[in-house]
Design a protein around this motif. Structure first.
Motif, PDB file in Angstrom:
ATOM      1  N   SER A 107     -60.234  -0.975 -32.435  1.00  0.00           N
ATOM      2  CA  SER A 107     -61.504  -1.178 -33.132  1.00  0.00           C
ATOM      3  C   SER A 107     -62.431  -2.082 -32.334  1.00  0.00           C
ATOM      4  O   SER A 107     -63.632  -1.827 -32.227  1.00  0.00           O
ATOM      5  CB  SER A 107     -61.250  -1.783 -34.522  1.00  0.00           C
ATOM      6  N   ILE A 108     -61.877  -3.134 -31.753  1.00  0.00           N
ATOM      7  CA  ILE A 108     -62.688  -4.043 -30.936  1.00  0.00           C
ATOM      8  C   ILE A 108     -63.262  -3.304 -29.722  1.00  0.00           C
ATOM      9  O   ILE A 108     -64.449  -3.429 -29.397  1.00  0.00           O
ATOM     10  CB  ILE A 108     -61.847  -5.250 -30.480  1.00  0.00           C
ATOM     11  N   ILE A 109     -62.420  -2.506 -29.067  1.00  0.00           N
ATOM     12  CA  ILE A 109     -62.875  -1.753 -27.899  1.00  0.00           C
ATOM     13  C   ILE A 109     -63.959  -0.753 -28.296  1.00  0.00           C
ATOM     14  O   ILE A 109     -64.876  -0.460 -27.527  1.00  0.00           O
ATOM     15  CB  ILE A 109     -61.687  -1.031 -27.243  1.00  0.00           C
ATOM     16  N   MET A 110     -63.875  -0.252 -29.547  1.00  0.00           N
ATOM     17  CA  MET A 110     -64.844   0.717 -30.038  1.00  0.00           C
ATOM     18  C   MET A 110     -66.030   0.052 -30.715  1.00  0.00           C
ATOM     19  O   MET A 110     -66.710   0.650 -31.539  1.00  0.00           O
ATOM     20  CB  MET A 110     -64.176   1.680 -31.023  1.00  0.00           C
ATOM     21  N   SER A 111     -66.288  -1.190 -30.369  1.00  0.00           N
ATOM     22  CA  SER A 111     -67.455  -1.933 -30.871  1.00  0.00           C
ATOM     23  C   SER A 111     -67.463  -2.038 -32.392  1.00  0.00           C
ATOM     24  O   SER A 111     -68.514  -1.961 -33.023  1.00  0.00           O
ATOM     25  CB  SER A 111     -68.761  -1.282 -30.382  1.00  0.00           C
ATOM     26  N   GLY A 112     -66.277  -2.208 -32.978  1.00  0.00           N
ATOM     27  CA  GLY A 112     -66.204  -2.455 -34.402  1.00  0.00           C
ATOM     28  C   GLY A 112     -66.016  -1.218 -35.261  1.00  0.00           C
ATOM     29  O   GLY A 112     -65.940  -1.337 -36.488  1.00  0.00           O
ATOM     30  N   ARG A 113     -65.948  -0.019 -34.661  1.00  0.00           N
ATOM     31  CA  ARG A 113     -65.690   1.183 -35.474  1.00  0.00           C
ATOM     32  C   ARG A 113     -64.348   1.045 -36.183  1.00  0.00           C
ATOM     33  O   ARG A 113     -63.377   0.570 -35.610  1.00  0.00           O
ATOM     34  CB  ARG A 113     -65.679   2.441 -34.607  1.00  0.00           C
ATOM     35  N   THR A 114     -64.280   1.504 -37.428  1.00  0.00           N
ATOM     36  CA  THR A 114     -63.052   1.415 -38.197  1.00  0.00           C
ATOM     37  C   THR A 114     -61.974   2.312 -37.587  1.00  0.00           C
ATOM     38  O   THR A 114     -62.212   3.480 -37.291  1.00  0.00           O
ATOM     39  CB  THR A 114     -63.291   1.815 -39.663  1.00  0.00           C
ATOM     40  N   VAL A 115     -60.771   1.762 -37.402  1.00  0.00           N
ATOM     41  CA  VAL A 115     -59.641   2.501 -36.859  1.00  0.00           C
ATOM     42  C   VAL A 115     -58.437   2.234 -37.751  1.00  0.00           C
ATOM     43  O   VAL A 115     -58.128   1.080 -38.062  1.00  0.00           O
ATOM     44  CB  VAL A 115     -59.320   2.079 -35.411  1.00  0.00           C
ATOM     45  N   THR A 116     -57.757   3.294 -38.191  1.00  0.00           N
ATOM     46  CA  THR A 116     -56.594   3.163 -39.056  1.00  0.00           C
ATOM     47  C   THR A 116     -55.363   3.748 -38.377  1.00  0.00           C
ATOM     48  O   THR A 116     -55.462   4.502 -37.394  1.00  0.00           O
ATOM     49  CB  THR A 116     -56.815   3.892 -40.392  1.00  0.00           C
ATOM     50  N   TRP A 117     -54.183   3.424 -38.924  1.00  0.00           N
ATOM     51  CA  TRP A 117     -52.959   4.010 -38.398  1.00  0.00           C
ATOM     52  C   TRP A 117     -52.958   5.524 -38.570  1.00  0.00           C
ATOM     53  O   TRP A 117     -52.452   6.262 -37.716  1.00  0.00           O
ATOM     54  CB  TRP A 117     -51.743   3.402 -39.100  1.00  0.00           C
ATOM     55  N   ALA A 118     -53.524   5.994 -39.673  1.00  0.00           N
ATOM     56  CA  ALA A 118     -53.597   7.443 -39.895  1.00  0.00           C
ATOM     57  C   ALA A 118     -54.402   8.115 -38.792  1.00  0.00           C
ATOM     58  O   ALA A 118     -54.054   9.214 -38.323  1.00  0.00           O
ATOM     59  CB  ALA A 118     -54.211   7.734 -41.261  1.00  0.00           C
ATOM     60  N   GLN A 119     -55.473   7.477 -38.361  1.00  0.00           N
ATOM     61  CA  GLN A 119     -56.282   8.033 -37.277  1.00  0.00           C
ATOM     62  C   GLN A 119     -55.525   7.985 -35.954  1.00  0.00           C
ATOM     63  O   GLN A 119     -55.528   8.956 -35.188  1.00  0.00           O
ATOM     64  CB  GLN A 119     -57.596   7.257 -37.170  1.00  0.00           C
ATOM     65  N   LEU A 120     -54.864   6.862 -35.689  1.00  0.00           N
ATOM     66  CA  LEU A 120     -54.133   6.735 -34.431  1.00  0.00           C
ATOM     67  C   LEU A 120     -53.011   7.755 -34.328  1.00  0.00           C
ATOM     68  O   LEU A 120     -52.643   8.176 -33.224  1.00  0.00           O
ATOM     69  CB  LEU A 120     -53.568   5.323 -34.294  1.00  0.00           C
ATOM     70  N   ALA A 121     -52.475   8.160 -35.473  1.00  0.00           N
ATOM     71  CA  ALA A 121     -51.393   9.146 -35.462  1.00  0.00           C
ATOM     72  C   ALA A 121     -51.840  10.480 -34.874  1.00  0.00           C
ATOM     73  O   ALA A 121     -51.014  11.266 -34.405  1.00  0.00           O
ATOM     74  CB  ALA A 121     -50.853   9.354 -36.878  1.00  0.00           C
ATOM     75  N   TYR A 122     -53.146  10.748 -34.897  1.00  0.00           N
ATOM     76  CA  TYR A 122     -53.665  11.981 -34.302  1.00  0.00           C
ATOM     77  C   TYR A 122     -53.771  11.871 -32.776  1.00  0.00           C
ATOM     78  O   TYR A 122     -54.028  12.865 -32.104  1.00  0.00           O
ATOM     79  CB  TYR A 122     -55.021  12.329 -34.908  1.00  0.00           C
ATOM     80  N   TYR A 123     -53.606  10.689 -32.257  1.00  0.00           N
ATOM     81  CA  TYR A 123     -53.598  10.466 -30.807  1.00  0.00           C
ATOM     82  C   TYR A 123     -52.255   9.857 -30.440  1.00  0.00           C
ATOM     83  O   TYR A 123     -52.158   8.799 -29.825  1.00  0.00           O
ATOM     84  CB  TYR A 123     -54.765   9.563 -30.416  1.00  0.00           C
ATOM     85  N   ALA A 124     -51.197  10.552 -30.852  1.00  0.00           N
ATOM     86  CA  ALA A 124     -49.840  10.016 -30.852  1.00  0.00           C
ATOM     87  C   ALA A 124     -49.353   9.440 -29.521  1.00  0.00           C
ATOM     88  O   ALA A 124     -48.620   8.446 -29.533  1.00  0.00           O
ATOM     89  CB  ALA A 124     -48.874  11.101 -31.331  1.00  0.00           C
ATOM     90  N   PRO A 125     -49.690  10.006 -28.358  1.00  0.00           N
ATOM     91  CA  PRO A 125     -49.150   9.437 -27.120  1.00  0.00           C
ATOM     92  C   PRO A 125     -49.460   7.946 -26.946  1.00  0.00           C
ATOM     93  O   PRO A 125     -48.620   7.212 -26.408  1.00  0.00           O
ATOM     94  CB  PRO A 125     -49.831  10.276 -26.030  1.00  0.00           C
ATOM     95  N   LEU A 126     -50.627   7.511 -27.420  1.00  0.00           N
ATOM     96  CA  LEU A 126     -50.974   6.096 -27.263  1.00  0.00           C
ATOM     97  C   LEU A 126     -50.091   5.200 -28.129  1.00  0.00           C
ATOM     98  O   LEU A 126     -49.424   4.301 -27.609  1.00  0.00           O
ATOM     99  CB  LEU A 126     -52.455   5.885 -27.573  1.00  0.00           C
TER     100      LEU A 126
END
Length: 472
Positions: free
Chosen positions: A424-443
């Motif tokens: 979220s910090i890297i994305m200038s404050g955009r909201t980021v959730t675990w559910a969203q990160l699960a769609y980019y699983a390799p990271l």
């Protein structure tokens, strides 16, 4: 979202990927055969599961086609329905400008005067104008609005109500921040000013006049087939992450064939929804190279916008110098967006340049993350195996010194626990959730592997240290 996630991945694994650029303009005629040949190369280099493209020039569709297949095994064509995510913003901006030209909305009057239900827990919100919303300079930010609550709204009326507890991150008009809330509030303005449901307005006043008969919002049309996410190079079909449906920020479903009609109108040809002056206003950047639902490509004069969801990506561009228009849609998403470089390649061809081969960024990034995952697990196993030797070497050392030597192994665990906040910090404050990160699983998998390795190493060392000190 994933344009910035690739930056996160690069930071974690110390890897960088090449980017593409456009050379100086030089108008050229491109043929359907040339587009097909380029698309075939792009499919080979990107390994996308499915893609559709359209190229226009003036009032003509040069070529519209598709390649690959959807998650049901059906071939992708120019008529395949695709989610276009934030490309929807250009359509919402057009709807607003239509009502501005009709005198039903005013760009430079406060939103609260034209939408009395709009209230925030910040007096500065009374100074937000319609122009601020469309320019993304309202001061609204994911950091200061309850994005989770907006995702559960059932209508645009509900959506605007969820913003009431929020505040602004900056004085209106002073700072640019990409925030979907701007365009969903703009969609509610369209409803109030027109007396129509937002989806109905788009269908009746925007899509129908242009002949975009296959287009609508996700609140009005059947859901397209599930898109794909990339898991270490393998495409996995997944449903799109649930969120607010029917808004102005990213709800449009359309086809490449319909996007051709959209691009023709936006190059000032064919049926016109707004005046040339309004088209110019929407394309003119204010802050951060952003106008109203359109931006300006940094390395060329292209007027562009990308669209990124969790299982679909899209990109569109207009070349004011040549009259060409381009749209690239795909039913997939990964740590890098391949639609944008494919679009730049088509634009390069239209300027008489040899396009760079798109793709590679996602594959190399996932390869690096995969290697990091395997390495981390190997180091974790090695740390456990060598724990007894490590413990014997610490005999006679102070408790604090030994504890300090164990801390580095726990750092990946802290990184994993705070991963949404870090991204979220890297994305200038955009909201980021675990559910969203699960769609980019390799990271998250790579970071989780490092965290697990550190934890196993630490626990094993503690056990061995206790055994060695007790004489076992």
């Amino acid at each position: 979202m994933h344009r910035v996630l690739i930056i996160t991945a690069v930071i974690i694994v110390g890897f960088s990927a090449p980017s593409s650029a456009l050379a100086a303009p030089g108008p050229a005629d491109i043929t359907p055969a040339a587009i097909d040949a380029y698309l075939a190369r792009a499919m080979d280099s990107t390994r996308l599961p499915g893609i559709s493209v359209v190229v226009t020039r003036g009032d003509t569709v040069v070529h519209a086609t598709g390649a690959g297949q959807d998650s049901r095994g059906e071939p992708i064509t120019e008529h395949s329905p695709m989610r276009i995510a934030s490309l929807s913003k250009s359509m919402t901006a057009t709807a607003v400008m239509m009502l501005v030209e009709e005198g039903r909305l005013a760009l430079d009057r406060p939103v609260v005067e034209q939408l009395p239900e709009f209230r925030m827990n910040d007096a500065r919100a009374d100074r937000i104008t319609v122009r601020h919303l469309l320019n993304q300079t309202s001061g609204l930010s994911d950091r200061t609005v309850d994005i989770g609550a907006t995702d559960h709204a059932r209508s645009l009326t509900d959506y605007v109500a969820t913003v009431q507890t929020g505040t602004l991150a900056a004085e209106p008009g002073t700072r640019w921040a990409y925030c979907n809330v701007n365009y969903d509030i703009a969609a509610r303005l369209v409803e109030v000013a027109s007396g129509r449901d937002f989806g109905d307005f788009l269908r009746e006043r925007v899509f129908a006049p242009l002949g975009m008969t296959a287009s609508g919002t996700d609140a009005d049309l059947p859901a397209p087939p599930d898109g794909f996410t990339s898991l270490f190079g393998q495409w996995v079909p997944r449903p799109e992450l649930a969120g607010f449906a029917g808004g102005g920020a990213g709800s449009v479903i359309t086809t490449a064939a319909d996007m051709g009609r959209w691009l023709i109108s936006n190059t000032g040809n064919g049926p016109q929804l707004v005046t040339a002056r309004s088209l110019t206003t929407m394309r003119t950047p204010v802050l951060h190279r952003y106008g109203m639902g359109w931006g300006t490509e940094e390395e060329s004069d292209l007027v562009v916008h990308s669209g990124n969801l969790f299982t679909y990506n899209a990109a569109q561009a207009i070349d004011p110098d040549t009259g060409y228009g381009f749209a690239v849609l795909t039913n997939s998403a990964g740590l890098a967006d391949d639609t944008y470089p494919v679009m730049l390649g088509l634009a390069a061809m239209s300027r008489g340049e040899t396009p760079e081969t798109p793709g590679g960024a996602r594959q190399w990034t996932e390869l690096a993350l995969g290697a990091s995952t395997v390495t981390a697990l190997g180091l974790g196993a090695l740390g456990a195996i060598r724990a007894r030797r490590w413990a014997r070497a610490r005999l006679g050392k102070s408790f604090w010194w030994t504890g300090a030597r164990m801390l580095p192994a726990l750092i990946p665990g802290l990184l994993f626990a705070g991963l949404p906040a870090i991204v979220s910090i890297i994305m200038s404050g955009r909201t980021v959730t675990w559910a969203q990160l699960a769609y980019y699983a390799p990271l998250p998998i790579a970071v989780a592997a490092a965290a697990a390795a550190g934890l196993v190493t630490t626990v094993t060392r503690l056990y061995r240290l206790r055994s060695v000190r007790s004489g076992e």
